[in-house]
Design a protein around this motif. Structure first.
Motif, PDB file in Angstrom:
ATOM      1  N   ARG A   1       0.830  -1.202   0.000  1.00 63.73           N
ATOM      2  CA  ARG A   1       0.000   0.000   0.000  1.00 63.73           C
ATOM      3  C   ARG A   1       0.866   1.253   0.000  1.00 63.73           C
ATOM      4  O   ARG A   1       0.581   2.231  -0.695  1.00 63.73           O
ATOM      5  N   ARG A   2       1.957   1.239   0.777  1.00 60.95           N
ATOM      6  CA  ARG A   2       2.880   2.386   0.771  1.00 60.95           C
ATOM      7  C   ARG A   2       3.460   2.589  -0.616  1.00 60.95           C
ATOM      8  O   ARG A   2       3.568   3.718  -1.093  1.00 60.95           O
TER       9      ARG A   2
ATOM     10  N   ASP B   1       0.846   4.135  -2.804  1.00 64.80           N
ATOM     11  CA  ASP B   1       0.688   5.550  -2.475  1.00 64.80           C
ATOM     12  C   ASP B   1       1.830   6.380  -3.054  1.00 64.80           C
ATOM     13  O   ASP B   1       1.614   7.494  -3.555  1.00 64.80           O
TER      14      ASP B   1
ATOM     15  N   GLU C   1       1.520   9.411  -5.831  1.00 61.15           N
ATOM     16  CA  GLU C   1       2.106  10.729  -5.594  1.00 61.15           C
ATOM     17  C   GLU C   1       3.019  11.131  -6.751  1.00 61.15           C
ATOM     18  O   GLU C   1       2.948  12.243  -7.268  1.00 61.15           O
TER      19      GLU C   1
END
Length: 89
Positions: A26-27, A30, A34
């Motif tokens: 998930r990081r 993300d 970005e």
């Protein structure tokens, strides 16, 4: 593959329930979002991603610049890396 998507402004499509994705994945997702948004904003401002060695190595271009970092691809191995660009002072 995700580095190519984020560096080119390509589309990222996720069909999983993001609540079920492990934290590390998930990081990374993300981070991809970005970076992709920054590339899109740069393109909208007139600075789209560009292949800087297309004319010097048209048979096998390997560098995509879309702000920072720069994506380098090794077509022979199928690997890629994100390189920080030198500061322009």
């Amino acid at each position: 593959m995700d580095s190519i998507v984020e560096s080119s402004g390509g589309m990222a499509l996720v069909s999983d329930d993001l609540a079920l994705v492990p934290p590390a994945a998930r990081r990374r997702f993300d981070e991809l979002l970005e970076r992709s948004r920054a590339v899109d904003a740069s393109a909208a401002a007139g600075r789209p991603p560009r292949c800087t060695d297309l004319m010097s190595a048209p048979e096998q271009p390997s560098t995509l610049e879309a702000g920072e970092p720069r994506l380098r691809v090794n077509p022979a191995t199928g690997s890629s890396s994100l390189d920080r660009l030198p500061s322009q002072t």
